[in-house]
Design a protein around this motif. Structure first.
Motif, PDB file in Angstrom:
ATOM      1  N   VAL A  40       0.850  -1.184   0.000  1.00 47.08           N
ATOM      2  CA  VAL A  40       0.000   0.000   0.000  1.00 47.08           C
ATOM      3  C   VAL A  40       0.890   1.239   0.000  1.00 47.08           C
ATOM      4  O   VAL A  40       1.783   1.368   0.832  1.00 47.08           O
ATOM      5  CB  VAL A  40      -0.940   0.015   1.222  1.00 47.08           C
ATOM      6  N   ARG A  41       0.636   2.131  -0.965  1.00 44.73           N
ATOM      7  CA  ARG A  41       1.440   3.357  -1.107  1.00 44.73           C
ATOM      8  C   ARG A  41       0.548   4.560  -0.832  1.00 44.73           C
ATOM      9  O   ARG A  41      -0.499   4.729  -1.457  1.00 44.73           O
ATOM     10  CB  ARG A  41       2.029   3.439  -2.500  1.00 44.73           C
ATOM     11  N   PHE A  42       0.974   5.390   0.118  1.00 45.38           N
ATOM     12  CA  PHE A  42       0.242   6.574   0.543  1.00 45.38           C
ATOM     13  C   PHE A  42       0.969   7.828   0.070  1.00 45.38           C
ATOM     14  O   PHE A  42       2.185   7.966   0.272  1.00 45.38           O
ATOM     15  CB  PHE A  42       0.187   6.643   2.074  1.00 45.38           C
ATOM     16  N   ALA A  43       0.232   8.765  -0.525  1.00 47.22           N
ATOM     17  CA  ALA A  43       0.789  10.079  -0.844  1.00 47.22           C
ATOM     18  C   ALA A  43       1.010  10.838   0.469  1.00 47.22           C
ATOM     19  O   ALA A  43       0.414  10.497   1.503  1.00 47.22           O
ATOM     20  CB  ALA A  43      -0.167  10.845  -1.756  1.00 47.22           C
ATOM     21  N   PRO A  44       1.848  11.871   0.462  1.00 52.07           N
ATOM     22  CA  PRO A  44       2.059  12.648   1.687  1.00 52.07           C
ATOM     23  C   PRO A  44       0.725  13.092   2.297  1.00 52.07           C
ATOM     24  O   PRO A  44      -0.151  13.600   1.598  1.00 52.07           O
ATOM     25  CB  PRO A  44       2.878  13.837   1.201  1.00 52.07           C
ATOM     26  N   GLY A  45       0.579  12.853   3.599  1.00 48.23           N
ATOM     27  CA  GLY A  45      -0.617  13.254   4.321  1.00 48.23           C
ATOM     28  C   GLY A  45      -1.813  12.335   4.162  1.00 48.23           C
ATOM     29  O   GLY A  45      -2.817  12.503   4.845  1.00 48.23           O
ATOM     30  N   ALA A  46      -1.743  11.345   3.271  1.00 44.95           N
ATOM     31  CA  ALA A  46      -2.868  10.423   3.065  1.00 44.95           C
ATOM     32  C   ALA A  46      -2.945   9.446   4.234  1.00 44.95           C
ATOM     33  O   ALA A  46      -1.935   9.116   4.865  1.00 44.95           O
ATOM     34  CB  ALA A  46      -2.707   9.670   1.751  1.00 44.95           C
ATOM     35  N   ARG A  47      -4.176   8.974   4.499  1.00 49.72           N
ATOM     36  CA  ARG A  47      -4.363   8.095   5.641  1.00 49.72           C
ATOM     37  C   ARG A  47      -5.663   7.305   5.500  1.00 49.72           C
ATOM     38  O   ARG A  47      -6.548   7.678   4.742  1.00 49.72           O
ATOM     39  CB  ARG A  47      -4.390   8.898   6.932  1.00 49.72           C
ATOM     40  N   THR A  48      -5.742   6.234   6.283  1.00 49.85           N
ATOM     41  CA  THR A  48      -6.963   5.447   6.341  1.00 49.85           C
ATOM     42  C   THR A  48      -7.971   6.166   7.235  1.00 49.85           C
ATOM     43  O   THR A  48      -7.620   7.067   7.999  1.00 49.85           O
ATOM     44  CB  THR A  48      -6.717   4.057   6.951  1.00 49.85           C
ATOM     45  N   ALA A  49      -9.219   5.718   7.173  1.00 51.03           N
ATOM     46  CA  ALA A  49     -10.197   6.069   8.191  1.00 51.03           C
ATOM     47  C   ALA A  49      -9.928   5.169   9.404  1.00 51.03           C
ATOM     48  O   ALA A  49      -9.141   4.215   9.336  1.00 51.03           O
ATOM     49  CB  ALA A  49     -11.611   5.832   7.654  1.00 51.03           C
ATOM     50  N   PRO A 115     -15.922  -9.778   8.106  1.00 51.93           N
ATOM     51  CA  PRO A 115     -15.348  -8.923   7.065  1.00 51.93           C
ATOM     52  C   PRO A 115     -13.835  -8.800   7.282  1.00 51.93           C
ATOM     53  O   PRO A 115     -13.331  -9.032   8.379  1.00 51.93           O
ATOM     54  CB  PRO A 115     -16.035  -7.577   7.306  1.00 51.93           C
ATOM     55  N   ALA A 116     -13.122  -8.447   6.229  1.00 53.93           N
ATOM     56  CA  ALA A 116     -11.674  -8.234   6.358  1.00 53.93           C
ATOM     57  C   ALA A 116     -11.379  -7.038   7.246  1.00 53.93           C
ATOM     58  O   ALA A 116     -10.397  -7.029   7.998  1.00 53.93           O
ATOM     59  CB  ALA A 116     -11.047  -8.032   4.986  1.00 53.93           C
ATOM     60  N   ALA A 117     -12.238  -6.016   7.175  1.00 54.52           N
ATOM     61  CA  ALA A 117     -12.072  -4.800   7.983  1.00 54.52           C
ATOM     62  C   ALA A 117     -13.443  -4.236   8.315  1.00 54.52           C
ATOM     63  O   ALA A 117     -14.396  -4.397   7.549  1.00 54.52           O
ATOM     64  CB  ALA A 117     -11.249  -3.762   7.233  1.00 54.52           C
ATOM     65  N   VAL A 118     -13.502  -3.567   9.453  1.00 55.45           N
ATOM     66  CA  VAL A 118     -14.703  -2.850   9.873  1.00 55.45           C
ATOM     67  C   VAL A 118     -14.330  -1.372   9.863  1.00 55.45           C
ATOM     68  O   VAL A 118     -13.447  -0.939  10.617  1.00 55.45           O
ATOM     69  CB  VAL A 118     -15.158  -3.287  11.282  1.00 55.45           C
ATOM     70  N   TRP A 119     -14.965  -0.598   8.985  1.00 62.01           N
ATOM     71  CA  TRP A 119     -14.583   0.794   8.765  1.00 62.01           C
ATOM     72  C   TRP A 119     -15.426   1.745   9.607  1.00 62.01           C
ATOM     73  O   TRP A 119     -16.622   1.563   9.751  1.00 62.01           O
ATOM     74  CB  TRP A 119     -14.703   1.145   7.284  1.00 62.01           C
ATOM     75  N   GLY A 120     -14.759   2.792  10.115  1.00 65.03           N
ATOM     76  CA  GLY A 120     -15.410   3.833  10.892  1.00 65.03           C
ATOM     77  C   GLY A 120     -15.268   5.181  10.206  1.00 65.03           C
ATOM     78  O   GLY A 120     -15.069   5.263   8.991  1.00 65.03           O
ATOM     79  N   GLU A 121     -15.298   6.222  11.008  1.00 65.06           N
ATOM     80  CA  GLU A 121     -15.256   7.580  10.471  1.00 65.06           C
ATOM     81  C   GLU A 121     -13.839   7.957  10.036  1.00 65.06           C
ATOM     82  O   GLU A 121     -12.863   7.331  10.433  1.00 65.06           O
ATOM     83  CB  GLU A 121     -15.789   8.584  11.512  1.00 65.06           C
ATOM     84  N   HIS A 122     -13.776   9.012   9.223  1.00 64.75           N
ATOM     85  CA  HIS A 122     -12.481   9.526   8.776  1.00 64.75           C
ATOM     86  C   HIS A 122     -11.692  10.104   9.944  1.00 64.75           C
ATOM     87  O   HIS A 122     -12.276  10.629  10.896  1.00 64.75           O
ATOM     88  CB  HIS A 122     -12.674  10.624   7.713  1.00 64.75           C
ATOM     89  N   VAL A 123     -10.385  10.003   9.853  1.00 65.66           N
ATOM     90  CA  VAL A 123      -9.484  10.629  10.815  1.00 65.66           C
ATOM     91  C   VAL A 123      -9.479  12.120  10.512  1.00 65.66           C
ATOM     92  O   VAL A 123      -9.233  12.530   9.366  1.00 65.66           O
ATOM     93  CB  VAL A 123      -8.067  10.032  10.690  1.00 65.66           C
ATOM     94  N   THR A 124      -9.733  12.929  11.505  1.00 61.44           N
ATOM     95  CA  THR A 124      -9.768  14.383  11.300  1.00 61.44           C
ATOM     96  C   THR A 124      -8.358  14.938  11.140  1.00 61.44           C
ATOM     97  O   THR A 124      -7.370  14.285  11.517  1.00 61.44           O
ATOM     98  CB  THR A 124     -10.447  15.086  12.491  1.00 61.44           C
ATOM     99  N   ASP A 125      -8.257  16.142  10.616  1.00 65.14           N
ATOM    100  CA  ASP A 125      -6.954  16.794  10.520  1.00 65.14           C
ATOM    101  C   ASP A 125      -6.342  16.984  11.901  1.00 65.14           C
ATOM    102  O   ASP A 125      -5.119  16.849  12.072  1.00 65.14           O
ATOM    103  CB  ASP A 125      -7.083  18.156   9.805  1.00 65.14           C
ATOM    104  N   ALA A 126      -7.163  17.271  12.905  1.00 63.93           N
ATOM    105  CA  ALA A 126      -6.660  17.442  14.271  1.00 63.93           C
ATOM    106  C   ALA A 126      -6.099  16.128  14.810  1.00 63.93           C
ATOM    107  O   ALA A 126      -5.038  16.121  15.452  1.00 63.93           O
ATOM    108  CB  ALA A 126      -7.769  17.961  15.176  1.00 63.93           C
ATOM    109  N   GLU A 127      -6.793  15.009  14.558  1.00 66.01           N
ATOM    110  CA  GLU A 127      -6.289  13.704  15.012  1.00 66.01           C
ATOM    111  C   GLU A 127      -4.992  13.359  14.287  1.00 66.01           C
ATOM    112  O   GLU A 127      -4.033  12.878  14.904  1.00 66.01           O
ATOM    113  CB  GLU A 127      -7.330  12.612  14.750  1.00 66.01           C
ATOM    114  N   TYR A 128      -4.966  13.609  12.980  1.00 67.08           N
ATOM    115  CA  TYR A 128      -3.767  13.313  12.189  1.00 67.08           C
ATOM    116  C   TYR A 128      -2.575  14.128  12.684  1.00 67.08           C
ATOM    117  O   TYR A 128      -1.464  13.600  12.785  1.00 67.08           O
ATOM    118  CB  TYR A 128      -4.042  13.595  10.717  1.00 67.08           C
TER     119      TYR A 128
END
Length: 130
Positions: A40-49, A115-128
């Motif tokens: 998995v390749r992430f661009a700068p600042g990219a992230r999972t929920a 399921p392979a994953a259980v998804w929640g809400e997006h990570v906020t900029d403050a959390e990141y």
């Protein structure tokens, strides 16, 4: 022996912030196998929920710096060559540092009937940025 060719896919914005690409490496092929893996390749600042994996997940960083955080825990910087193990059902997120690409190998078990994953809400900029 079987040769498998899987195209690179861009991960969906419902589960990721920023640009993230997946190259599948392994999926269960016969009864009893549970492990899947991907690069998995992430661009700068990219992230999972926020998400969890019923069978757990292992992340091995091969390029750049990853940020990883379990719900309620501190954000940790993980460098190339380091590995993080996320226990089953632990809610967490992971992504690239703000100033460079990051690539990791992700390995997870998909348990029967789960399921392979259980998804929640997006990570906020403050959390990141914490």
């Amino acid at each position: 022996m079987q040769l498998h060719r899987h195209p690179t896919t861009k991960n969906p914005p419902e589960q990721f912030t920023g640009d993230v690409w997946l190259d599948p490496v392994a999926t269960p092929g016969v009864d009893g196998q549970q492990a899947s893996a991907g690069i998995v390749r992430f661009a700068p600042g990219a992230r999972t929920a926020w998400h969890s994996h019923p069978g757990g997940q292992t992340l091995h960083v091969v390029e750049g710096i990853a940020f990883v955080q379990a719900r309620g825990g501190e954000r940790v910087a993980v460098r190339a060559g380091e590995t993080v193990i996320c226990p089953p059902d632990e809610e967490h997120w992971h992504g690239a540092a703000h100033d460079s690409f990051m690539t990791h190998v992700a390995v997870w078990d998909t348990l029967p009937g789960q399921p392979a994953a259980v998804w929640g809400e997006h990570v906020t900029d403050a959390e990141y940025g914490a």
